[in-house]
Design a protein around this motif. Structure first.
Motif, PDB file in Angstrom:
ATOM      1  N   LYS A 124       0.798  -1.246  -0.152  1.00 14.96           N
ATOM      2  CA  LYS A 124      -0.265  -0.426  -0.224  1.00 14.96           C
ATOM      3  C   LYS A 124       0.858   0.808  -0.221  1.00 14.96           C
ATOM      4  O   LYS A 124       0.873   1.790  -0.935  1.00 14.96           O
ATOM      5  N   SER A 125       1.978   1.047   0.738  1.00 17.25           N
ATOM      6  CA  SER A 125       3.145   2.146   1.062  1.00 17.25           C
ATOM      7  C   SER A 125       3.424   2.903  -0.535  1.00 17.25           C
ATOM      8  O   SER A 125       3.825   3.590  -0.827  1.00 17.25           O
ATOM      9  N   GLU A 126       3.642   1.748  -0.639  1.00 17.73           N
ATOM     10  CA  GLU A 126       4.536   2.046  -2.424  1.00 17.73           C
ATOM     11  C   GLU A 126       3.821   2.282  -3.174  1.00 17.73           C
ATOM     12  O   GLU A 126       4.266   2.730  -3.987  1.00 17.73           O
ATOM     13  N   ALA A 127       2.807   1.637  -3.220  1.00 18.55           N
ATOM     14  CA  ALA A 127       1.611   2.178  -4.411  1.00 18.55           C
ATOM     15  C   ALA A 127       0.969   3.499  -4.777  1.00 18.55           C
ATOM     16  O   ALA A 127       1.171   4.110  -5.350  1.00 18.55           O
ATOM     17  N   LEU A 128       0.916   3.855  -3.070  1.00 17.30           N
ATOM     18  CA  LEU A 128       0.246   5.655  -2.870  1.00 17.30           C
ATOM     19  C   LEU A 128       1.925   6.327  -3.262  1.00 17.30           C
ATOM     20  O   LEU A 128       1.593   7.461  -3.836  1.00 17.30           O
ATOM     21  N   ALA A 129       3.208   5.933  -2.540  1.00 14.09           N
ATOM     22  CA  ALA A 129       4.142   7.087  -3.424  1.00 14.09           C
ATOM     23  C   ALA A 129       4.271   7.230  -4.641  1.00 14.09           C
ATOM     24  O   ALA A 129       4.789   8.346  -4.713  1.00 14.09           O
ATOM     25  N   LYS A 130       4.167   5.994  -4.784  1.00  9.60           N
ATOM     26  CA  LYS A 130       4.581   6.006  -6.062  1.00  9.60           C
ATOM     27  C   LYS A 130       3.363   6.399  -7.718  1.00  9.60           C
ATOM     28  O   LYS A 130       3.433   8.006  -8.978  1.00  9.60           O
ATOM     29  N   LYS A 131       2.227   6.641  -6.813  1.00  8.21           N
ATOM     30  CA  LYS A 131       1.477   7.748  -7.129  1.00  8.21           C
ATOM     31  C   LYS A 131       1.200   9.124  -7.281  1.00  8.21           C
ATOM     32  O   LYS A 131       1.157  10.175  -7.860  1.00  8.21           O
ATOM     33  N   TYR A 132       1.376   9.663  -5.602  1.00 11.30           N
ATOM     34  CA  TYR A 132       2.693  11.223  -5.147  1.00 11.30           C
ATOM     35  C   TYR A 132       3.327  11.104  -6.568  1.00 11.30           C
ATOM     36  O   TYR A 132       3.954  12.393  -6.831  1.00 11.30           O
ATOM     37  N   GLN A 133       4.411  10.380  -6.347  1.00  9.17           N
ATOM     38  CA  GLN A 133       4.976  10.578  -7.784  1.00  9.17           C
ATOM     39  C   GLN A 133       4.974  11.495  -8.962  1.00  9.17           C
ATOM     40  O   GLN A 133       5.494  12.595  -9.835  1.00  9.17           O
ATOM     41  N   SER A 134       3.631  10.190  -9.428  1.00 12.78           N
ATOM     42  CA  SER A 134       3.923  10.455 -11.088  1.00 12.78           C
ATOM     43  C   SER A 134       2.881  12.139 -10.923  1.00 12.78           C
ATOM     44  O   SER A 134       2.751  12.179 -11.981  1.00 12.78           O
ATOM     45  N   ILE A 135       2.327  12.267  -9.592  1.00 11.03           N
ATOM     46  CA  ILE A 135       1.086  13.505 -10.155  1.00 11.03           C
ATOM     47  C   ILE A 135       2.567  14.609  -9.395  1.00 11.03           C
ATOM     48  O   ILE A 135       2.224  15.596 -10.263  1.00 11.03           O
ATOM     49  N   PHE A 136       3.491  14.468  -8.705  1.00 11.91           N
ATOM     50  CA  PHE A 136       4.978  15.334  -8.438  1.00 11.91           C
ATOM     51  C   PHE A 136       5.478  15.770  -9.073  1.00 11.91           C
ATOM     52  O   PHE A 136       6.182  17.334 -10.242  1.00 11.91           O
ATOM     53  N   GLY A 137       5.331  14.457 -10.318  1.00 12.41           N
ATOM     54  CA  GLY A 137       6.357  14.669 -11.022  1.00 12.41           C
ATOM     55  C   GLY A 137       8.420  13.418 -10.367  1.00 12.41           C
ATOM     56  O   GLY A 137       8.423  14.207  -9.204  1.00 12.41           O
TER      57      GLY A 137
END
Length: 647
Positions: free
Chosen positions: A181-194
């Protein structure tokens, strides 16, 4: 690229709240600047809860201290903006910083969006998908502090984990699939902000009182090694120094509508108290580099400075940006103002015998000298448009057969205003001074101040007048503005006495009624260079308060209530509430929602400019005071009864 071989010798506060986080943050911007300068910090961020209303005063205070300001916001996030019920009252947090001037505009747009009717529910809210609309590479975000999604997702029951009293107790609530869950959320944030714009936040400043934060830090550090997303060291600063924690608790009790005794009783009984960490800890201050070094890795501290370096220093303040007044084709604004003055000269002075056509006549000479002086000052400061706009507003009132005010305060000291019909008082006749109204000597090479002309209109017609201004200058470029209520004098002392159960309500009123209202002694406060109404009273009316508090010869306070007076003076000036300014209307050259956060007014659904009057002016937007006066309504009613005769 971050150089991890270098040992850090400084740190940057990136997660910090001021008193614009109402009844939660204690720090005033100048106090943040003083503390950062004391600690040797060269940059600092402001990240108030759901608001960027403090950006201008924070920027001014930091630049004055030689410290780079970083503008940000701790946004409230919800999973579903469409749901508005008690089940969806819970909000998580995400800190977002502006990398540059474009990022500042994205912050404005995102904050305005969080206040839209369809998004606002008790607080300004966004979901990640909506926030993503503003993340165009000019924003930096980090998540991981207690209450953020990156921390929440680690636990099955994060509320119980956060309230756990030991590391082992908190560990029981870790979700089995926390890493996925943490990895999926972190990668989502990374995809949003770059790439390079999202960091994992490590916040262990209060790990002694919140063992769960240690667990979160361990998990996020592991996640960082697995994903390559860097970690950053933050604190959660709500007051400047440790010893200020007691003052912040007064604000928290005020927000919770309770007393400190009741909160302590519930904590001693093991009950869950909202914001309990603040009542248990003194760690929500602005920590020193040494304090942070003891609990963070070098890389985490270096990343705080790396983020600070990623954020450019830019200017959000500016010269007055007056809307262009639609003059007749053959005139410039200066020329048209002079023409209106010529017409007024004939109608109000020459035709009435106050002046003659002989310039050497004593009376005529006095008027000529004055009008030349005023027009020279107005032209030199490029203010002709301001006077033309005010004249147009006043004229619109008269054209509707409504009654405008004759002129309020120092504005009546301006002959130009009299000649063009803005005021109805001849300043020469009554010996009124132009410099009292506008003193060009206060202008500098970098800053030109605007005049301040209050426009009195019938109270029942004020909305119509504002409607006219919007129609003339653009619906999206005109708005009313926010104002903040402060704990000052009576209210500050009363709040302290109430929170501490210091006395009965009747006694509280007896003590505080001795304090004058700030407005009644404002001139004297300025002369004394004093901001505390309480201290002014102790100095100037000691007999009124001698049974409760008095000043010793050495300047310290004495008496049975001295400690309460001391605390009340420390919190004087702290913001406690927000509302809509009673008179202020801002006119901008641009759409307001691009240059200023537009926020929901406290009582109602309308949007207003989310910066204070002085801050809007500092940014270059032009403020006009449109005051609704009930007396003008009554005079209009009498006039109507008398068949339209002037009264």
């Amino acid at each position: 690229m971050l150089d991890t071989t270098t040992r850090p010798d400084n740190w940057t506060p990136l997660h910090l709240h001021t008193h614009y986080s109402l009844l939660d943050g204690l720090s005033k911007p100048h106090q943040v600047a003083e503390r950062c300068k004391e600690l040797g910090y060269t940059s600092c961020a402001i990240t108030d809860h759901g608001t960027i209303s403090g950006a201008v005063s924070f920027t001014s205070a930091m630049k004055k201290a030689g410290i780079k300001p970083i503008l940000g916001c701790e946004f409230y996030l919800t999973e579903d903006l469409s749901v508005k019920d008690k089940a969806n009252r819970f909000l998580s947090h995400l800190v977002v910083l502006a990398k540059n001037k474009e990022g500042w505009h994205r912050l404005i747009e995102a904050t305005s969006a969080s206040n839209e009717k369809e998004n606002y529910y008790f607080k300004p809210r966004l979901d990640l998908d909506t926030l993503a609309n503003y993340a165009d590479g000019n924003l930096i975000a980090f998540s991981g502090h207690i209450g953020s999604d990156m921390a929440n997702v680690i636990f099955d029951d994060f509320k119980s984990a956060y309230n756990a009293e030991s590391y082992d107790e908190a560990k029981q609530f870790i979700a089995k699939d926390w890493l996925e869950k943490s990895e999926a959320l972190a990668k989502k944030y990374q995809s949003i902000f770059g790439d390079g714009n999202f960091f994992l936040e490590i916040q262990v400043i209060d790990q002694e009182n919140c063992p769960a934060s240690t667990l979160v830090a361990e998990g996020l550090r592991y996640l960082s090694r697995k994903t390559g997303i860097p970690c950053v060291a933050t604190a959660d600063s709500h007051y400047p120094r440790r010893e200020d924690a007691a003052d912040q608790r007064v604000l928290l009790c005020a927000a919770m509508k309770t007393t400190y005794r009741k909160v302590k009783k519930r904590l001693d009984a093991g009950e869950d108290v909202g914001l309990s960490g603040f009542f248990k800890s003194f760690n929500y201050h602005i920590p020193s580099f040494e304090e942070m070094s003891e609990i963070h890795t070098d890389e985490e501290i270096l990343n705080a400075n790396f983020i600070a370096d990623m954020c450019e220093e830019y200017e959000i303040l500016g010269e007055p940006m007056l809307p262009k007044f639609p003059c007749p084709e053959e005139y410039t604004e200066d020329g048209f103002l002079r023409e209106l003055c010529r017409q007024g000269w004939k109608e109000k002075l020459l035709d009435k015998g106050k002046v003659t056509k002989n310039p050497d006549d004593e009376s005529t000479s006095k008027y000529l000298e004055r009008i030349k002086e005023e027009l020279s000052v107005i032209s030199g400061a490029n203010l002709a448009g301001y006077f033309l706009i005010v004249k147009d507003i006043v004229e619109s009132v008269s054209k509707n057969s409504w009654l405008p005010g004759p002129g309020r305060g120092s504005a009546a000291g301006c002959l130009v205003s009299y000649l063009i019909g803005v005021t109805q008082v001849d300043p020469i006749e009554y010996g009124l001074i132009f410099e009292r109204f506008y003193n060009a000597g206060r202008n500098t090479k970098d800053r030109v101040s605007l005049p301040d002309i209050d426009i009195d209109v019938p109270a029942s017609k004020r909305d119509d007048v504002i409607g006219y201004i919007k129609k003339t200058y653009g619906e999206g470029r005109v708005g009313q503005m926010i104002t903040f209520g402060r704990l000052q004098g009576r209210s500050a002392l009363k709040e302290v006495l109430r929170v501490h159960d210091a006395c009965s309500y009747e006694e509280m009123n007896r003590i505080t009624k001795s304090l004058p209202h700030e407005a009644d002694i404002s001139d004297q406060l300025q002369e004394m260079d004093e901001s505390s109404v309480i201290m002014w009273t102790l100095h100037n009316q000691p007999e009124q308060l001698k049974d409760y508090c008095r000043i010793r010869e050495n300047g310290s306070l004495d008496g049975p209530y001295a400690k309460y007076f001391e605390q009340a003076m420390r919190i004087e000036g702290t913001y406690k509430s927000q509302g809509k300014h009673a008179a202020g209307v801002v006119i901008s050259l641009e759409e307001l929602n691009r240059v200023c956060p537009m926020v929901k007014e406290t009582n109602g659904s309308a949007k207003i400019a989310g910066l204070e009057m002085s801050d809007l002016e500092a940014m270059g937007h032009v403020k006009f005071d449109i005051l609704g006066v009930n007396l003008l309504d009554k005079m209009m009613s009498i006039q109507s009864t008398l068949g339209g005769q002037n009264v």
